[in-house]
Motif scaffolding. Structure first.
Motif, short mmCIF file in Angstrom:
data_model
loop_
_atom_site.label_atom_id
_atom_site.label_comp_id
_atom_site.label_asym_id
_atom_site.label_seq_id
_atom_site.Cartn_x
_atom_site.Cartn_y
_atom_site.Cartn_z
N TRP A 1 -0.75 -12.09 68.50
CA TRP A 1 -0.59 -12.86 67.28
C TRP A 1 0.37 -13.79 67.27
CZ3 TRP A 1 -1.82 -10.11 62.19
CH2 TRP A 1 -2.81 -9.02 62.23
N HIS A 2 0.05 -15.15 66.89
CA HIS A 2 0.99 -16.35 66.99
C HIS A 2 1.19 -17.00 65.51
CE1 HIS A 2 1.99 -15.79 71.28
NE2 HIS A 2 0.60 -15.52 71.40
N TRP A 3 2.06 -17.04 64.89
CA TRP A 3 2.08 -17.75 63.68
C TRP A 3 2.59 -19.27 63.91
CZ3 TRP A 3 3.27 -12.69 63.83
CH2 TRP A 3 2.51 -11.75 63.18
N ALA A 4 2.30 -20.17 62.96
CA ALA A 4 2.46 -21.49 63.07
C ALA A 4 4.10 -21.58 62.92
CB ALA A 4 1.78 -22.21 61.85
N THR A 5 4.88 -20.78 62.32
CA THR A 5 6.29 -20.79 62.25
C THR A 5 7.07 -20.32 63.44
OG1 THR A 5 6.16 -18.66 61.09
CG2 THR A 5 6.51 -20.62 59.71
N GLY A 6 6.25 -19.96 64.65
CA GLY A 6 6.82 -19.73 65.76
C GLY A 6 6.85 -18.25 66.21
N GLU A 7 6.72 -17.20 64.94
CA GLU A 7 6.96 -15.90 65.46
C GLU A 7 5.65 -15.59 66.13
OE1 GLU A 7 9.06 -16.49 61.55
OE2 GLU A 7 7.07 -17.16 62.24
N ALA B 1 8.93 -13.28 57.61
CA ALA B 1 9.53 -12.56 56.42
C ALA B 1 8.56 -12.41 55.32
CB ALA B 1 10.78 -12.92 56.18
N THR B 2 7.77 -13.39 55.10
CA THR B 2 6.97 -13.44 54.16
C THR B 2 5.61 -12.90 54.22
OG1 THR B 2 5.90 -15.61 54.76
CG2 THR B 2 7.91 -15.76 53.42
N TRP C 1 -2.80 1.84 65.63
CA TRP C 1 -1.65 0.79 66.02
C TRP C 1 -0.43 1.09 65.58
CZ3 TRP C 1 -0.16 -2.99 62.70
CH2 TRP C 1 -0.76 -3.03 61.36
N ASP C 2 0.76 0.70 65.93
CA ASP C 2 2.25 0.82 65.37
C ASP C 2 2.45 -0.43 64.60
OD1 ASP C 2 4.77 1.24 64.88
OD2 ASP C 2 5.43 0.58 66.90
N MET C 3 2.18 -0.31 63.06
CA MET C 3 2.63 -1.37 62.12
C MET C 3 3.94 -1.84 62.54
SD MET C 3 2.28 -1.17 57.83
CE MET C 3 0.54 -1.19 58.15
N SER C 4 4.82 -1.15 62.71
CA SER C 4 6.22 -1.79 62.90
C SER C 4 6.11 -2.75 64.15
CB SER C 4 7.22 -0.96 63.06
OG SER C 4 7.12 -0.01 64.52
N GLY C 5 5.19 -2.76 65.08
CA GLY C 5 4.92 -3.56 66.25
C GLY C 5 4.65 -4.97 65.48
N LEU C 6 4.14 -4.91 64.25
CA LEU C 6 3.78 -6.19 63.61
C LEU C 6 4.72 -6.73 62.71
CD1 LEU C 6 1.70 -8.46 62.98
CD2 LEU C 6 0.47 -6.84 61.56
N THR C 7 5.20 -5.78 61.89
CA THR C 7 6.04 -5.99 60.71
C THR C 7 7.49 -6.54 61.26
OG1 THR C 7 6.70 -3.90 60.25
CG2 THR C 7 5.08 -4.82 59.15
N ASP C 8 7.87 -6.02 62.54
CA ASP C 8 9.12 -6.30 63.24
C ASP C 8 9.17 -7.82 63.70
OD1 ASP C 8 9.87 -3.84 62.61
OD2 ASP C 8 10.07 -3.23 64.63
#
Length: 157
Positions: free
Chosen positions: A95-101, A136-137, A125-132
């Motif tokens: 997953w790649h966000w436009a904000t760089g994460e 932030a939004t 799947w491990d949700m913290s692997g995504l939320t980490d």
């Protein structure tokens, strides 16, 4: 229990699962729906059965919440094992966000296929692997999302 493990059946099962994941990787929502049975249930196991989606249209609504805003998304195939209609598929997503994460998510997905269509789809799947790694939004953005897809699959999966 006896399963039809003929070559034709194996091909039908793997073709349905691979086809659905290729469509998802392309974010081709219309093509993805052609691989799902009308009463297919989809759920993320970290969230549980009370926040499942049922049917191709609602499954796509659910998937779009997380995937549509991404700058890029790709699924990378892995090991697939099946016994008759039941499939376990180990794979990963980027997953790649436009904000760089960005995030790399390891998955095991469980599918059930009948008559060439997926009738059940559970993602482990491990949700913290995504939320980490998400912006932030990211979780807050769910507050504004269309949640009309929510289906309680308790007792059905």
């Amino acid at each position: 229990m006896t399963y039809d493990t003929s070559v034709d059946n194996r091909s039908e099962v793997t073709d349905a699962v691979h086809g659905m994941w290729r469509a998802l990787s392309d974010r081709d929502w219309d093509r993805l729906q052609t691989h799902l049975a009308p009463d297919c249930i989809y759920l993320d196991m970290p969230v549980g059965p009370t926040a499942a989606a049922r049917g191709p249209v609602d499954i796509v609504k659910r998937l779009k919440i997380g995937l549509e805003p991404l700058a890029s998304y790709a699924n990378f195939p892995g090991v697939m094992v099946h016994t008759g209609p039941d499939v376990m598929y180990e794979h990963h997503e980027e997953w790649h966000w436009a904000t760089g994460e960005s995030a790399v998510l390891q998955f095991v997905s469980v599918h059930r296929v009948r008559d060439g269509l997926i009738t059940l789809w559970k993602d482990y799947w491990d949700m913290s692997g995504l939320t980490d790694h998400a912006p932030a939004t990211w979780l807050a953005d769910f507050a504004d999302a269309d949640m009309s897809w929510v289906f309680d699959a308790t007792g059905l999966v």
